[in-house]
Design a protein around this motif. Structure first.
Motif: not given
Length: 288
Positions: A4-5, A38-42, A271-274, A278-280
């Motif tokens: 995530s940036i 990044t609007q969340g994790y990618v 496993d650690d991503v909020p 994941k939904f985004k």
């Protein structure tokens, strides 16, 4: 690995124009430099991600020209790489980033030649190329890159090219004295100097899930202590937009006497991503 940036810059309370600049590219395989987050994790691709922070010098309509030229030329150098997805050796990464910085320096010097009104402009630079479990970092000047983790805390990965850092290295000043020294804004390297060839330093750091990297101009680290910066990362380093905004507010609350620029990237295993991230990602993959 997922990343995530978030990056942000602010003119501060006392300056009329912003000479700081940044660029982020979450995936060099599909270069898109328009993002600030990044609007969340990618997913971190094989080509990796690139983060750049530049702090221009030279007054109105000059420092911001230098920092913009530096950013644009480094982006251009990476965009032209055909084999960007191949995992580079440390030496290959050093060569690519160093060549990009030299290209940026050349562009700034040429601009001063054709536009004499910009004579004397320059910029610091710090570049981070994040690949798999390694961060390749190059810099000139006093813009910094830090690493952060819950167990190790905040750790500087770069060493300032500055007059007061030379005094510290010679044992003539302590780190605490350097922080408040009246000449702590004098840098000894940068981009945009006809008399000297640009000489970036380079380091490779190993990174793992839970680690964060912070790139910043001295509008943050010149007015806020490492302990204060670490406290913000302790609070919210996995929420990079919140973290970036809180770091800028920290600098503004400290006086905001300079332009401020920060870019934060955090790495997490699947496993650690909020869950909200994941939904985004799920809906983005479906609907684009």
């Amino acid at each position: 690995m997922n990343i995530s940036i978030s990056a942000i810059t602010d003119v501060g309370h006392e300056r009329e124009n912003n000479e700081d600049a940044f660029a982020i590219c979450p995936d060099l395989a599909r270069p898109d430099w328009s993002k600030t987050s990044t609007q969340g994790y990618v997913k971190l691709s094989d080509s990796g991600a690139l983060l750049i922070v530049a702090d221009g010098m030279g007054g109105p309509n000059a420092g911001e020209v230098a920092s913009a030229l530096a950013i644009d030329n480094i982006k251009d150098a990476f965009s032209k790489q055909d084999d960007i997805s191949e995992q580079p050796s440390e030496e290959a990464a050093r060569k690519l980033i160093s060549q990009a910085i030299v290209q940026a320096d050349d562009a700034i010097n040429k601009q001063m030649f054709v536009a004499p009104e910009t004579a004397g402009m320059g910029t610091t630079i710090v570049v981070c190329w994040l690949r798999a479990d390694k961060a390749h970092i190059a810099w000139c000047g006093d813009s910094r890159c830090y690493a952060y983790s819950k167990d190790k805390g905040l750790r500087p990965l770069t060493k300032d090219h500055s007059y007061v850092q030379e005094l510290v290295d010679r044992g003539e000043l302590t780190e605490e004295e350097a922080y408040t020294h009246p000449d702590n804004n004098i840098i000894t390297r940068g981009l945009g100097d006809f008399d000297n060839s640009v000489a970036p330093d380079f380091v490779t750091a190993e990174v793992t899930s839970g680690d964060s990297l912070l790139l910043c101009s001295d509008g943050l680290c010149g007015y806020c202590t490492n302990d204060e910066i670490e406290a913000i990362l302790n609070q919210c380093h996995t929420d990079t937009p919140c973290c970036a905004n809180k770091l800028v507010k920290l600098a503004l609350d400290a006086g905001g006497q300079d332009n401020i620029c920060v870019a934060v990237v955090t790495l997490l295993d699947d496993d650690d991503v909020p869950h909200e991230s994941k939904f985004k990602t799920f809906f983005k993959n479906i609907f684009g």
